[in-house]
Design a protein around this motif. Structure first.
Motif, PDB file in Angstrom:
ATOM      1  N   VAL A  91      -8.317  40.932  17.260  1.00  0.00           N
ATOM      2  CA  VAL A  91      -8.554  41.964  18.280  1.00  0.00           C
ATOM      3  C   VAL A  91      -9.528  41.465  19.341  1.00  0.00           C
ATOM      4  N   GLN A  92     -10.630  40.858  18.876  1.00  0.00           N
ATOM      5  CA  GLN A  92     -11.647  40.437  19.855  1.00  0.00           C
ATOM      6  C   GLN A  92     -11.153  39.312  20.757  1.00  0.00           C
ATOM      7  N   SER A  93     -10.156  38.555  20.277  1.00  0.00           N
ATOM      8  CA  SER A  93      -9.675  37.422  21.074  1.00  0.00           C
ATOM      9  C   SER A  93      -9.014  37.854  22.385  1.00  0.00           C
ATOM     10  N   PHE A  94      -8.575  39.104  22.463  1.00  0.00           N
ATOM     11  CA  PHE A  94      -7.951  39.592  23.701  1.00  0.00           C
ATOM     12  C   PHE A  94      -8.992  39.887  24.779  1.00  0.00           C
ATOM     13  N   PHE A  95     -10.262  40.007  24.357  1.00  0.00           N
ATOM     14  CA  PHE A  95     -11.330  40.340  25.307  1.00  0.00           C
ATOM     15  C   PHE A  95     -12.366  39.234  25.446  1.00  0.00           C
ATOM     16  N   ASN A  96     -12.389  38.316  24.474  1.00  0.00           N
ATOM     17  CA  ASN A  96     -13.435  37.293  24.445  1.00  0.00           C
ATOM     18  C   ASN A  96     -12.834  35.917  24.746  1.00  0.00           C
ATOM     19  N   PRO A  97     -13.253  35.279  25.822  1.00  0.00           N
ATOM     20  CA  PRO A  97     -12.692  33.967  26.181  1.00  0.00           C
ATOM     21  C   PRO A  97     -13.312  32.811  25.397  1.00  0.00           C
ATOM     22  N   ILE A  98     -14.354  33.107  24.604  1.00  0.00           N
ATOM     23  CA  ILE A  98     -15.066  32.044  23.892  1.00  0.00           C
ATOM     24  C   ILE A  98     -14.341  31.707  22.587  1.00  0.00           C
ATOM     25  N   GLY A  99     -14.267  30.406  22.266  1.00  0.00           N
ATOM     26  CA  GLY A  99     -13.674  29.969  21.010  1.00  0.00           C
ATOM     27  C   GLY A  99     -12.157  29.931  21.072  1.00  0.00           C
ATOM     28  N   PRO A 100     -11.503  29.869  19.907  1.00  0.00           N
ATOM     29  CA  PRO A 100     -10.037  29.829  19.876  1.00  0.00           C
ATOM     30  C   PRO A 100      -9.433  31.046  20.577  1.00  0.00           C
ATOM     31  N   GLY A 101      -8.271  30.870  21.148  1.00  0.00           N
ATOM     32  CA  GLY A 101      -7.634  31.954  21.885  1.00  0.00           C
ATOM     33  C   GLY A 101      -6.882  32.918  20.985  1.00  0.00           C
ATOM     34  N   SER A 102      -6.253  33.901  21.614  1.00  0.00           N
ATOM     35  CA  SER A 102      -5.560  34.952  20.865  1.00  0.00           C
ATOM     36  C   SER A 102      -4.379  34.414  20.065  1.00  0.00           C
ATOM     37  N   VAL A 103      -3.714  33.362  20.571  1.00  0.00           N
ATOM     38  CA  VAL A 103      -2.584  32.782  19.835  1.00  0.00           C
ATOM     39  C   VAL A 103      -3.047  32.246  18.482  1.00  0.00           C
ATOM     40  N   PHE A 104      -4.196  31.576  18.471  1.00  0.00           N
ATOM     41  CA  PHE A 104      -4.759  31.016  17.230  1.00  0.00           C
ATOM     42  C   PHE A 104      -5.076  32.127  16.237  1.00  0.00           C
ATOM     43  N   TRP A 105      -5.853  33.133  16.678  1.00  0.00           N
ATOM     44  CA  TRP A 105      -6.303  34.180  15.755  1.00  0.00           C
ATOM     45  C   TRP A 105      -5.140  35.045  15.284  1.00  0.00           C
ATOM     46  N   ASN A 106      -4.231  35.378  16.173  1.00  0.00           N
ATOM     47  CA  ASN A 106      -3.080  36.192  15.770  1.00  0.00           C
ATOM     48  C   ASN A 106      -2.163  35.428  14.816  1.00  0.00           C
ATOM     49  N   SER A 107      -2.039  34.125  15.029  1.00  0.00           N
ATOM     50  CA  SER A 107      -1.221  33.308  14.125  1.00  0.00           C
ATOM     51  C   SER A 107      -1.830  33.281  12.725  1.00  0.00           C
ATOM     52  N   LEU A 108      -3.162  33.148  12.664  1.00  0.00           N
ATOM     53  CA  LEU A 108      -3.829  33.154  11.358  1.00  0.00           C
ATOM     54  C   LEU A 108      -3.649  34.496  10.657  1.00  0.00           C
ATOM     55  N   PHE A 109      -3.838  35.574  11.388  1.00  0.00           N
ATOM     56  CA  PHE A 109      -3.704  36.911  10.792  1.00  0.00           C
ATOM     57  C   PHE A 109      -2.283  37.133  10.286  1.00  0.00           C
ATOM     58  N   LEU A 110      -1.302  36.790  11.083  1.00  0.00           N
ATOM     59  CA  LEU A 110       0.096  36.993  10.684  1.00  0.00           C
ATOM     60  C   LEU A 110       0.485  36.070   9.533  1.00  0.00           C
ATOM     61  N   SER A 111      -0.060  34.861   9.513  1.00  0.00           N
ATOM     62  CA  SER A 111       0.253  33.931   8.419  1.00  0.00           C
ATOM     63  C   SER A 111      -0.309  34.444   7.103  1.00  0.00           C
ATOM     64  N   LEU A 112      -1.504  35.049   7.149  1.00  0.00           N
ATOM     65  CA  LEU A 112      -2.076  35.626   5.928  1.00  0.00           C
ATOM     66  C   LEU A 112      -1.236  36.811   5.462  1.00  0.00           C
ATOM     67  N   CYS A 113      -0.820  37.644   6.399  1.00  0.00           N
ATOM     68  CA  CYS A 113       0.049  38.781   6.037  1.00  0.00           C
ATOM     69  C   CYS A 113       1.341  38.283   5.380  1.00  0.00           C
ATOM     70  N   PHE A 114       1.919  37.224   5.946  1.00  0.00           N
ATOM     71  CA  PHE A 114       3.150  36.653   5.390  1.00  0.00           C
ATOM     72  C   PHE A 114       2.893  36.098   3.988  1.00  0.00           C
ATOM     73  N   THR A 115       1.756  35.432   3.807  1.00  0.00           N
ATOM     74  CA  THR A 115       1.399  34.887   2.489  1.00  0.00           C
ATOM     75  C   THR A 115       1.321  35.992   1.445  1.00  0.00           C
ATOM     76  N   LEU A 116       0.685  37.091   1.807  1.00  0.00           N
ATOM     77  CA  LEU A 116       0.550  38.207   0.872  1.00  0.00           C
ATOM     78  C   LEU A 116       1.905  38.849   0.588  1.00  0.00           C
ATOM     79  N   LEU A 117       2.743  38.930   1.591  1.00  0.00           N
ATOM     80  CA  LEU A 117       4.067  39.544   1.416  1.00  0.00           C
ATOM     81  C   LEU A 117       4.931  38.745   0.444  1.00  0.00           C
ATOM     82  N   ILE A 118       4.904  37.418   0.550  1.00  0.00           N
ATOM     83  CA  ILE A 118       5.748  36.624  -0.349  1.00  0.00           C
ATOM     84  C   ILE A 118       5.154  36.544  -1.752  1.00  0.00           C
TER      85      ILE A 118
END
Length: 399
Positions: free
Chosen positions: A318-345
């Motif tokens: 969420v914060q990546s959409f407003f904060n330009p510092i550090g990894p961008g939104s693609v990085f953080w959203n990919s991590l979040f979705l990958s964890l969700c996918f891991t839990l689902l399988i």
């Protein structure tokens, strides 16, 4: 000066991002490995070892009677004995258990721990001719032919076994969420590890040991609140592999509400931090000496508990959409979705046809809050024996 602060924050955000990426990769690797099959367990044997079923029990007067009643009815071709380690049980409860046929060993400690109770009982039983010691929680119920499968596995040369602990029938959506969490743990830390040739992680119950070896192991457990994790490290140091029987079941009650969940997780986080401090450096040393099992156990203490990881990645996404510092939104959203996918399988497919799963998902925010509270309450676990309350429940044997 402002540029220096921005650069420092940028570095810190990237360090956090890489750390959480490693968390996600570890979980995803073993969750995917857990999708592969293990050899089917066998129950027939040429001889039958004598087994001690150990029930460490702390002030659980009603549940233990039902659990012992069930255990005594278990069908096994060899000899087995139900041993209740009675810590704080009422005298009338002890009398009932003895009349039923259980061996009751009373313990009295100024500060109670499961490890000390088990050590005391094993010392009492060491001359009784037992070959195997199996540890069960006060509410546990053995699945069909459980002892036959364990006996066969020991005949194949295993010295330590973890069976598949799974939920009894659940009454609340929070308990169903906890049941899902148990199965995710089984997929990642037990089946997934076993598939790639590593030891399964012990859970604290549904675990069986060579009797003499377990007696020796308990000398080193002490007063820790995480006796199963301590035993994991001792086994890894001794290069003793923990075999996992994925198709052999012990049924376990799951927590019904957020308060009990918080208390339980407080104890778990406290033990994780305890062993992180104790073994962080040693784990690295063991890696260079070729002990991958010990390093793996140490590495697990660095991992963020999954519910907290899920919450943290959601916040960072969420914060990546407003904060330009550090990894961008693609990085953080990919991590979040990958964890969700891991839990689902990692959640068993049979759960997806149960409407309680979708009600349980709504409990995740409460679980996240409970984990945050637990994180700030770990001091309690060092001062008191934070026992999880139990109630007698029927077994839904649909595995």
């Amino acid at each position: 000066m402002e540029l220096i602060i921005i650069n420092i924050l940028n570095i810190l955000f990237w360090i956090l991002g890489i750390y959480l990426l490693i968390n996600c990769l570890y979980l995803a690797f073993f969750a995917i490995a857990g999708l592969f099959s293990l050899p089917k367990s066998q129950k027939h044997a040429s001889e039958y070892k004598k087994i001690a079923l150990l029930f460490p029990t702390y002030r659980e007067n009603s549940v233990i009677i039902e659990s012992v009643k069930s255990a005594l009815k278990h069908q096994y071709n060899g000899l087995f004995e139900v041993v209740v380690i009675s810590d704080g049980l009422l005298p009338q409860t002890n009398a009932i258990l003895k009349e039923m046929g259980a061996n009751v060993i009373e313990v009295f400690f100024e500060k109670s721990t499961k490890g000390k109770a088990l050590r005391f009982a094993m010392e009492k039983l060491k001359h009784n001719g037992f070959d195997i010691a199996m540890v069960l929680d006060v509410d546990n119920v053995l699945g069909s032919d459980c002892l036959h499968y364990i006996n066969n596995s020991f005949q194949q040369g295993n010295k330590v076994i973890q069976v598949h602990r799974t939920a009894k029938d659940v009454d609340t959506s929070f308990a169903f969420l906890d049941a899902c969490n148990e199965e995710v743990n089984n997929q990642i830390y037990r089946k997934g590890h076993a598939v790639v040739g590593l030891s399964a992680t012990l859970i604290g119950s549904g675990m069986a040991f060579d009797f003499s070896y377990f007696h020796k192991v308990l000398d080193g457990v002490g007063e820790t609140v995480g006796e199963d994790k301590k035993i994991d490290f001792i086994l890894a140091n001794d290069k003793i592999k923990v075999a996992y029987l994925n198709d052999v079941f012990v049924y376990d009650e799951k927590v019904e509400n957020a308060q009990v969940f918080t208390n339980q997780r407080t104890r778990w986080i406290a033990s994780q931090i305890e062993f992180l401090k104790e073994y962080a450096l040693e784990g690295l040393v063991k890696l260079f000496k070729g002990n991958i099992e010990f390093f793996n156990k140490t590495f697990q203490t660095f991992l963020v508990p999954r519910i907290l990881l899920l919450a943290l990645l959601f916040i960072m996404a969420v914060q990546s959409f407003f904060n330009p510092i550090g990894p961008g939104s693609v990085f953080w959203n990919s991590l979040f979705l990958s964890l969700c996918f891991t839990l689902l399988i990692a959640v068993p497919r049979r759960f997806y046809v149960d409407k309680r799963l979708y009600l349980a998902i709504l409990q995740i925010p409460r679980a996240m809050i409970g984990m945050v509270i637990a994180l700030f309450s770990i001091g309690k676990a060092k001062k008191s024996f934070m026992v999880t309350p139990h109630h007698h429940k029927p077994v839904n044997d649909n595995n």
